[in-house]
Design a protein around this motif. Sequence first.
Motif, PDB file in Angstrom:
ATOM      1  N   ARG A 104     -28.503 -75.072  61.514  1.00 54.73           N
ATOM      2  CA  ARG A 104     -28.387 -76.163  62.668  1.00 54.73           C
ATOM      3  C   ARG A 104     -29.204 -77.157  62.716  1.00 54.73           C
ATOM      4  O   ARG A 104     -29.248 -78.216  62.890  1.00 54.73           O
ATOM      5  N   GLN A 108     -28.668 -81.204  61.996  1.00 51.00           N
ATOM      6  CA  GLN A 108     -29.172 -82.293  62.996  1.00 51.00           C
ATOM      7  C   GLN A 108     -29.830 -83.296  62.277  1.00 51.00           C
ATOM      8  O   GLN A 108     -29.880 -84.714  62.473  1.00 51.00           O
ATOM      9  N   THR A 181     -31.214 -75.827  71.403  1.00 52.10           N
ATOM     10  CA  THR A 181     -30.508 -76.587  72.411  1.00 52.10           C
ATOM     11  C   THR A 181     -30.565 -75.587  73.666  1.00 52.10           C
ATOM     12  O   THR A 181     -29.891 -74.457  73.776  1.00 52.10           O
ATOM     13  N   GLU A 182     -31.155 -76.028  74.776  1.00 49.31           N
ATOM     14  CA  GLU A 182     -31.303 -75.245  76.193  1.00 49.31           C
ATOM     15  C   GLU A 182     -31.110 -76.095  77.164  1.00 49.31           C
ATOM     16  O   GLU A 182     -30.703 -77.279  77.197  1.00 49.31           O
ATOM     17  N   SER A 186     -32.886 -80.318  74.018  1.00 47.90           N
ATOM     18  CA  SER A 186     -32.673 -79.944  72.598  1.00 47.90           C
ATOM     19  C   SER A 186     -33.968 -80.556  71.918  1.00 47.90           C
ATOM     20  O   SER A 186     -34.271 -81.608  72.030  1.00 47.90           O
ATOM     21  N   SER A 187     -34.506 -79.902  70.873  1.00 43.13           N
ATOM     22  CA  SER A 187     -35.532 -80.354  70.207  1.00 43.13           C
ATOM     23  C   SER A 187     -35.947 -79.367  68.724  1.00 43.13           C
ATOM     24  O   SER A 187     -35.267 -78.426  68.894  1.00 43.13           O
TER      25      SER A 187
END
Length: 209
Positions: A104, A108, A181-182, A186-187
């Motif tokens: 993931r 990105q 992703t929270e 996201s980071s």
Amino acid sequence: MAVTSALTWWSRSSQCWRQATRAYLCTLKFPISRCRSPSYVSRPPRKINKVPGTYIRLLSSQVPPIPTSRAVVQTSPTLQELEGAEMEADIIPEEEVQLMLTDRAAQQLKSISSREGNSHAAIRISVESGGCHGFQYKIELAPQRGPGDYHLTHPGIQPSNLYIDPISLSMINGSTVDFATELIGSSFRVVDNPHAVGGCGCGVSWEMK
């Protein structure tokens, strides 16, 4: 005796206090319709499915692991580049670079390259002094590889460029670069760093072993 019977019934039952109250009202000759047990008492417990014990396995099951691959070194820094950048660092051989990259995160990175219209666009990871535990990660967008940077990519998802200088790589080698992703956002993150012994809850600041 009626009250004692009601209390004895309550001690043997696992129902709520409301049922005990209804039982006590029955002993006081209240109408049957008013002391009738609630409808949910007579219904059997709801089962998740027809296989006994399956719900136990569902509760104890573990979350599937995130697909992760070992990053491939596309370019290593040279001594000339390090001298030009005035950087004193040891060059880690490509076969000893064990930085992991989740699928993931690679997806990105691929999206970043597509959005920027630049096949060389990437994120650069570096380690700086600071934070509440002594060191902190710095992750920023980079349009191209800088002098002295390692260039790493995902083996199957490309372009998925990642740049990191040799000093920072020596401090996070063996870690995993992920994209989370929270609710708060996201980071990109560096997780499972074998060189860290602790850190803050945000995962940015950490302490070296």
